[in-house]
Design a protein around this motif. Structure first.
Motif, PDB file in Angstrom:
ATOM      1  N   ASN A  61      20.054  60.735   7.148  1.00  0.00           N
ATOM      2  CA  ASN A  61      18.632  60.906   6.878  1.00  0.00           C
ATOM      3  C   ASN A  61      18.185  59.887   5.829  1.00  0.00           C
ATOM      4  O   ASN A  61      19.006  59.274   5.154  1.00  0.00           O
ATOM      5  N   GLY A  62      16.904  59.775   5.695  1.00  0.00           N
ATOM      6  CA  GLY A  62      16.356  58.921   4.657  1.00  0.00           C
ATOM      7  C   GLY A  62      16.310  57.472   5.074  1.00  0.00           C
ATOM      8  O   GLY A  62      16.711  57.081   6.170  1.00  0.00           O
ATOM      9  N   ASP A  63      15.800  56.650   4.150  1.00  0.00           N
ATOM     10  CA  ASP A  63      15.614  55.231   4.425  1.00  0.00           C
ATOM     11  C   ASP A  63      16.367  54.367   3.427  1.00  0.00           C
ATOM     12  O   ASP A  63      15.915  53.305   3.018  1.00  0.00           O
ATOM     13  N   GLY A  64      17.548  54.823   2.995  1.00  0.00           N
ATOM     14  CA  GLY A  64      18.368  54.061   2.066  1.00  0.00           C
ATOM     15  C   GLY A  64      18.985  52.854   2.733  1.00  0.00           C
ATOM     16  O   GLY A  64      18.790  52.597   3.928  1.00  0.00           O
ATOM     17  N   PRO A  65      19.782  52.096   1.992  1.00  0.00           N
ATOM     18  CA  PRO A  65      20.368  50.874   2.566  1.00  0.00           C
ATOM     19  C   PRO A  65      21.386  51.153   3.665  1.00  0.00           C
ATOM     20  O   PRO A  65      21.636  50.289   4.503  1.00  0.00           O
ATOM     21  N   LEU A  66      21.991  52.361   3.672  1.00  0.00           N
ATOM     22  CA  LEU A  66      23.005  52.684   4.674  1.00  0.00           C
ATOM     23  C   LEU A  66      22.479  53.734   5.635  1.00  0.00           C
ATOM     24  O   LEU A  66      22.045  54.816   5.235  1.00  0.00           O
ATOM     25  N   THR A  67      22.507  53.430   6.924  1.00  0.00           N
ATOM     26  CA  THR A  67      22.211  54.404   7.969  1.00  0.00           C
ATOM     27  C   THR A  67      23.388  54.439   8.919  1.00  0.00           C
ATOM     28  O   THR A  67      24.054  53.409   9.146  1.00  0.00           O
ATOM     29  N   TYR A  68      23.649  55.597   9.490  1.00  0.00           N
ATOM     30  CA  TYR A  68      24.836  55.711  10.332  1.00  0.00           C
ATOM     31  C   TYR A  68      24.676  56.848  11.330  1.00  0.00           C
ATOM     32  O   TYR A  68      23.847  57.744  11.172  1.00  0.00           O
ATOM     33  N   VAL A  69      25.520  56.786  12.351  1.00  0.00           N
ATOM     34  CA  VAL A  69      25.695  57.877  13.300  1.00  0.00           C
ATOM     35  C   VAL A  69      27.177  57.913  13.655  1.00  0.00           C
ATOM     36  O   VAL A  69      27.805  56.867  13.851  1.00  0.00           O
ATOM     37  N   ALA A  70      27.766  59.114  13.687  1.00  0.00           N
ATOM     38  CA  ALA A  70      29.180  59.264  14.012  1.00  0.00           C
ATOM     39  C   ALA A  70      29.370  60.584  14.737  1.00  0.00           C
ATOM     40  O   ALA A  70      28.669  61.570  14.454  1.00  0.00           O
ATOM     41  N   GLY A  71      30.315  60.614  15.676  1.00  0.00           N
ATOM     42  CA  GLY A  71      30.496  61.851  16.421  1.00  0.00           C
ATOM     43  C   GLY A  71      31.714  61.855  17.306  1.00  0.00           C
ATOM     44  O   GLY A  71      32.503  60.895  17.346  1.00  0.00           O
ATOM     45  N   LEU A  97      21.753  44.502   3.429  1.00  0.00           N
ATOM     46  CA  LEU A  97      22.183  43.660   2.316  1.00  0.00           C
ATOM     47  C   LEU A  97      21.007  43.262   1.447  1.00  0.00           C
ATOM     48  O   LEU A  97      21.131  43.114   0.224  1.00  0.00           O
ATOM     49  N   THR A  98      19.839  43.063   2.094  1.00  0.00           N
ATOM     50  CA  THR A  98      18.593  42.793   1.381  1.00  0.00           C
ATOM     51  C   THR A  98      17.495  43.590   2.069  1.00  0.00           C
ATOM     52  O   THR A  98      17.744  44.316   3.050  1.00  0.00           O
ATOM     53  N   ASP A  99      16.274  43.441   1.590  1.00  0.00           N
ATOM     54  CA  ASP A  99      15.153  44.132   2.224  1.00  0.00           C
ATOM     55  C   ASP A  99      14.899  43.625   3.634  1.00  0.00           C
ATOM     56  O   ASP A  99      14.241  44.302   4.424  1.00  0.00           O
ATOM     57  N   ARG A 100      15.437  42.448   3.984  1.00  0.00           N
ATOM     58  CA  ARG A 100      15.128  41.831   5.276  1.00  0.00           C
ATOM     59  C   ARG A 100      16.351  41.620   6.150  1.00  0.00           C
ATOM     60  O   ARG A 100      16.207  41.323   7.336  1.00  0.00           O
ATOM     61  N   PHE A 101      17.553  41.771   5.602  1.00  0.00           N
ATOM     62  CA  PHE A 101      18.754  41.422   6.355  1.00  0.00           C
ATOM     63  C   PHE A 101      19.707  42.607   6.391  1.00  0.00           C
ATOM     64  O   PHE A 101      20.051  43.181   5.357  1.00  0.00           O
ATOM     65  N   ARG A 102      20.147  42.978   7.598  1.00  0.00           N
ATOM     66  CA  ARG A 102      21.007  44.135   7.796  1.00  0.00           C
ATOM     67  C   ARG A 102      22.171  43.770   8.717  1.00  0.00           C
ATOM     68  O   ARG A 102      22.012  42.960   9.643  1.00  0.00           O
ATOM     69  N   PHE A 123      23.718  41.783  13.609  1.00  0.00           N
ATOM     70  CA  PHE A 123      22.854  41.601  12.453  1.00  0.00           C
ATOM     71  C   PHE A 123      21.400  41.792  12.863  1.00  0.00           C
ATOM     72  O   PHE A 123      21.041  41.686  14.039  1.00  0.00           O
ATOM     73  N   GLU A 124      20.553  42.075  11.885  1.00  0.00           N
ATOM     74  CA  GLU A 124      19.107  42.147  12.050  1.00  0.00           C
ATOM     75  C   GLU A 124      18.467  41.401  10.890  1.00  0.00           C
ATOM     76  O   GLU A 124      18.894  41.545   9.749  1.00  0.00           O
ATOM     77  N   PHE A 125      17.432  40.622  11.194  1.00  0.00           N
ATOM     78  CA  PHE A 125      16.730  39.873  10.150  1.00  0.00           C
ATOM     79  C   PHE A 125      15.236  39.927  10.420  1.00  0.00           C
ATOM     80  O   PHE A 125      14.783  39.578  11.516  1.00  0.00           O
ATOM     81  N   ASP A 126      14.482  40.397   9.423  1.00  0.00           N
ATOM     82  CA  ASP A 126      13.027  40.456   9.531  1.00  0.00           C
ATOM     83  C   ASP A 126      12.461  39.073   9.235  1.00  0.00           C
ATOM     84  O   ASP A 126      12.280  38.685   8.073  1.00  0.00           O
ATOM     85  N   VAL A 127      12.214  38.308  10.284  1.00  0.00           N
ATOM     86  CA  VAL A 127      11.668  36.965  10.129  1.00  0.00           C
ATOM     87  C   VAL A 127      10.295  37.020   9.481  1.00  0.00           C
ATOM     88  O   VAL A 127       9.930  36.174   8.671  1.00  0.00           O
ATOM     89  N   ALA A 128       9.511  38.049   9.865  1.00  0.00           N
ATOM     90  CA  ALA A 128       8.176  38.295   9.335  1.00  0.00           C
ATOM     91  C   ALA A 128       7.964  39.799   9.408  1.00  0.00           C
ATOM     92  O   ALA A 128       8.779  40.529   9.991  1.00  0.00           O
ATOM     93  N   PRO A 129       6.861  40.307   8.801  1.00  0.00           N
ATOM     94  CA  PRO A 129       6.657  41.764   8.822  1.00  0.00           C
ATOM     95  C   PRO A 129       6.693  42.370  10.217  1.00  0.00           C
ATOM     96  O   PRO A 129       7.074  43.531  10.378  1.00  0.00           O
ATOM     97  N   GLN A 130       6.341  41.613  11.251  1.00  0.00           N
ATOM     98  CA  GLN A 130       6.342  42.141  12.609  1.00  0.00           C
ATOM     99  C   GLN A 130       7.145  41.259  13.559  1.00  0.00           C
ATOM    100  O   GLN A 130       6.836  41.163  14.744  1.00  0.00           O
ATOM    101  N   SER A 131       8.193  40.649  13.031  1.00  0.00           N
ATOM    102  CA  SER A 131       9.102  39.841  13.850  1.00  0.00           C
ATOM    103  C   SER A 131      10.531  40.169  13.454  1.00  0.00           C
ATOM    104  O   SER A 131      10.909  40.015  12.284  1.00  0.00           O
TER     105      SER A 131
END
Length: 785
Positions: free
Chosen positions: A401-411, A458-463, A512-520
């Motif tokens: 839950n929440g919007d912290g730096p770590l999100t996960y799913v396991a099962g 890792l940052t606000d824009r890179f995961r 990886f995921e990188f927010d190139v722009a607010p909507q990219s």
């Protein structure tokens, strides 16, 4: 921030509104800008995320669009999704995504695309043709999804999400459709909030329709009923119980002649005899042609000089020559009975730091088919063998839950499958004319798996994302073989045979995921897939190896101009090993001898493995809302999918003793598939659509049109067969809808396949094929409260 199930429930269901709301209605004055489509919630990652924030190639079709287009099954929906192809078989439609699919009966090999309904897996292809009613949305995730979904998701996943009960409002809806071919379809829904903690939702449909083919086949006579009970005693606990039943009592599918059915290919042993069908079908002639004697017995008419006379000199003679939906009298339809029941629960508990989800399910699938798509009545009366398959499964997982730096799913996941009845009962003759029977009785199979996937910012824009799944799969099948007159001592103990297969797999994903722009959003990942091997129904049984897939994908998701424009791009590259394909093969018949002469048989579909191959492509999917009420959408797909090292055996209906084997084929094989286009893999395909809303006082008039186009492709590995290549085509659908009183009442006119094009959706030798639907049209009335 912890999960609030009341709000989540309203978001996931309410984001794409219910039964009668038009897909592109006028925006709420207090809502988002009129050009903003709003956020679409998806659950393909087993977490609720928005479509544009989900780092994978995924398409979503809302329940409103399904209703507005007059689509009455999941199969209808998938036909208009970019990058997806459907192939028809006796058992139902098989799904292909990016050229990855299965042409194999699910009784012998897993599908290559996982079909999930409310989070529950069902491996039977009949599910694709069941009723699509009271649906919230359909999600199509392209590319291997092995980490979260397991061995049966090499091509991707189709998630069907039906509407849940709601505690905040009483609701009722009905839809009645009438169309050509005698179509009458009714749908209904009622949502009853019993209190703030309890709600019930009931939905059902009934459909009858005459056959598209003039022999009465490809008809519809089915109904379904679904009930859901929501228990929500607090914001921390939410439980949805579901019971669903589906029944079909239909004439069912049938094959029709391929055009030019009297013209055999060069090299065929029957090409110069003027015989159609070939004398392999001894029952074509009266008295029968005797192959087992030397010289052959020629008792007289209809034989002249020991040469049989042509029964069908012009090929299969249709009742309405040249009409793709006309059949010949020798292929009278049989019947198809299908039943399914599903009982499941969706239990969600807010643990504070995470949400626990438990999905127990039990389903029963029954089918009984009586038909002969290849030989028709020439091989005698149809027989039917009912088959019952049960699925027992449970999945338990936690998602952060929440919007912290770590999100996960396991099962963890457990599935047990059991079949009752003879899955395949083949009665045939050896090439020497001796009859035999071969039966397959699948035994329980079992899967147990553990999985996990996490994303860390890792940052606000890179995961970064990593995932892994460990699976163990077990299958068992039993076979029976009988050949009257054969020396049982020579059958190598194979009158009965048991086959056990235990395979373990480790699947992974890193990206990886990188927010190139607010909507990219730029994303990339490498992922693996696995599809279990098995055994063929041959005597002796012949094994085939598991498929293994490694995928590399790079994508970019964008929104521009205040969300007026959505443009998503993806490129992918697959390293594929042991691609499974099915084709006829001639094999020794269990070492059987009669009078010291070895017996052989041919023309059994044998699953084989192609060598390593590469599949790659590029996709683009976009939407543009240029003005109020207007919407343009399009997708384009480029695909290069070719077989690795592969060859086909001799086909007794098309290949003669003088057929020269292709270069590179080993002994016993004739036709090379190496570097040829994989079936159902058009190089270019796409979709395009336009709709426009007009405000007429408080009412809304909507015009819409959408088309699907495709370049040519093959519908069978046996590319040399007449009719195997489907030419390029377009299929265009149109609709007009008028709604009044805030969509309380609506009427729609719709028409599908305006071009009246017929596509081949499955192929048999002897110039037989399954064919797509003709032009259909009708009117739909809607009412909701």
């Amino acid at each position: 921030m912890t999960a609030n199930f009341k709000n989540l429930s309203r978001l996931s269901v309410g984001t794409i509104a219910l039964l009668s709301t038009p897909a592109f209605a006028q925006a709420d004055p207090d809502g988002p800008p009129p050009y903003d489509p709003g956020e679409i919630i998806v659950t393909a990652t087993k977490r609720e995320t928005t479509l544009q924030d989900t780092p994978m190639a995924i398409s979503v079709v809302s329940g409103d669009e399904i209703a507005a287009r007059g689509q009455n099954s999941i199969e209808d929906v998938l036909k208009n999704v970019g990058g997806v192809q459907l192939q028809n078989f006796a058992q139902g439609a098989q799904i292909y995504i990016r050229g990855i699919g299965s042409s194999i009966d699910p009784g012998f090999a897993d599908p290559s695309v996982a079909l999930m309904v409310d989070g529950i897996y069902n491996g039977r292809t009949e599910s694709v043709q069941s009723g699509g009613y009271d649906i919230s949305r359909v999600e199509v995730a392209r590319g291997p999804q092995g980490t979260l979904y397991g061995r049966n998701a090499n091509g991707g996943v189709v998630n069907v999400i039906t509407n849940d009960p709601q505690t905040d409002a009483m609701g009722m809806g009905a839809r009645i459709t009438a169309g050509n071919y005698g179509l009458v379809r009714g749908e209904g829904m009622v949502n009853v909030p019993l209190s703030e903690m309890f709600a019930i939702r009931l939905a059902g449909f009934r459909e009858v329709r005459d056959g598209y083919i003039d022999d009465g086949s490809n008809d519809s006579d089915k109904w379904g009923l679904r009930g859901k009970l929501l228990l929500q005693p607090s914001d921390a606990l939410r439980v949805v119980f579901k019971a669903e039943i589906y029944k079909a009592r239909e004439v069912g599918q049938n094959t029709v002649p391929v055009p030019g059915s009297g013209d055999y290919p060069a090299g065929s042993p029957f090409n110069n005899l003027g015989i159609f069908p070939p004398p392999f079908l001894t029952s074509n002639f009266n008295p029968p042609l005797a192959f087992a004697t030397n010289p052959p017995v020629c008792p007289g008419s209809p034989f002249v000089g020991c040469a049989p006379q042509a029964r069908f000199p012009n090929g299969w003679e249709q009742a309405n020559p040249g009409n793709p939906w006309s059949n010949n009298p020798e292929h009278a339809p049989g019947f198809s009975n299908r039943d399914s029941e599903t009982y499941s629960a969706d239990i969600q508990a807010d643990l504070g730091f995470a949400t626990l989800t438990v999905l127990p399910a039990y389903s029963i699938n029954k089918s009984e088919l009586a038909s002969n798509y290849l030989f028709g009545t020439l091989m005698g009366p149809y027989t039917s063998v009912p088959v019952k398959t049960t699925y027992k499964s449970v999945e338990a997982r936690i998602a952060s839950n929440g919007d912290g730096p770590l999100t996960y799913v396991a099962g963890v996941y457990y599935l047990k499958t059991k079949s009752e009845g003879v899955q395949v009962l083949a009665s045939n003759m050896s090439l020497e004319g001796n009859p035999f029977t071969l039966g397959n009785v699948p035994q329980p199979s079992e899967t147990i798996a553990g999985f996990g996937q996490l994303t860390y910012a890792l940052t606000d824009r890179f995961r970064l994302t990593g995932g892994i799944r460990f699976s163990q799969d077990k299958i068992r099948q039993e076979y029976t073989f009988q050949m009257p007159g054969a020396d049982q001592a020579d059958l190598q103990g194979l009158t009965t045979y048991g086959y056990d297969n235990k395979q373990s797999s480790t699947l992974y994903k890193a990206g990886f995921e990188f927010d190139v722009a607010p909507q990219s959003l730029l994303y990339g990942h490498v992922a693996s897939g696995f599809k279990q091997g098995g055994v063929n129904v041959t005597a002796p049984p012949v094994e085939f190896n598991p498929e293994k897939l490694t995928s590399f994908e790079l994508g970019l998701k964008n929104q521009f101009l205040d969300n007026r424009i959505t443009l998503n791009l993806a490129g992918f590259y697959y390293k594929y090993k042991n691609y499974q394909y099915s084709a006829p093969l001639t094999l020794p018949l269990a070492g059987a001898t009669i009078g010291g002469v070895a017996q052989t048989y041919s023309f059994f579909g044998v699953v084989q493995n192609a060598g390593s191959t590469d599949v790659y492509g590029v996709e683009a999917e976009g939407e543009f809302r240029p003005w109020r009420g207007g919407r343009l959408s399009a997708s384009i797909n480029y695909l290069n999918a070719k077989y690795g090292q592969a060859c086909l055996g001799s086909n007794p209906f098309t290949d003669g003793p003088g057929t020269v084997p292709d270069a590179g084929c080993p002994a016993g094989f004739v036709h090379s598939l190496t570097d040829k286009q994989i079936q159902n893999s058009p190089k270019w395909s796409g979709t395009a659509g336009f709709s426009q809303d007009f405000d007429i006082g408080p009412d809304t008039l909507t015009f819409g049109v959408n088309t699907r186009w495709s370049s040519s492709y093959f519908v069978s590995p046996e590319q040399f067969l007449p009719g195997a290549k489907q030419k390029s085509y377009t299929v265009t659908n149109a609709r007009v809808r008028y709604s009044v009183q805030d969509d309380r009442y609506a009427v729609s006119l719709w028409a599908n396949n305006l071009e009246k094009n017929a596509q081949t959706t499955g192929l048999f030798p002897l110039y037989r094929r399954f064919v797509s639907e003709p032009r259909t049209y009708g009117v739909t009335l809607e009412i909701s409260y």
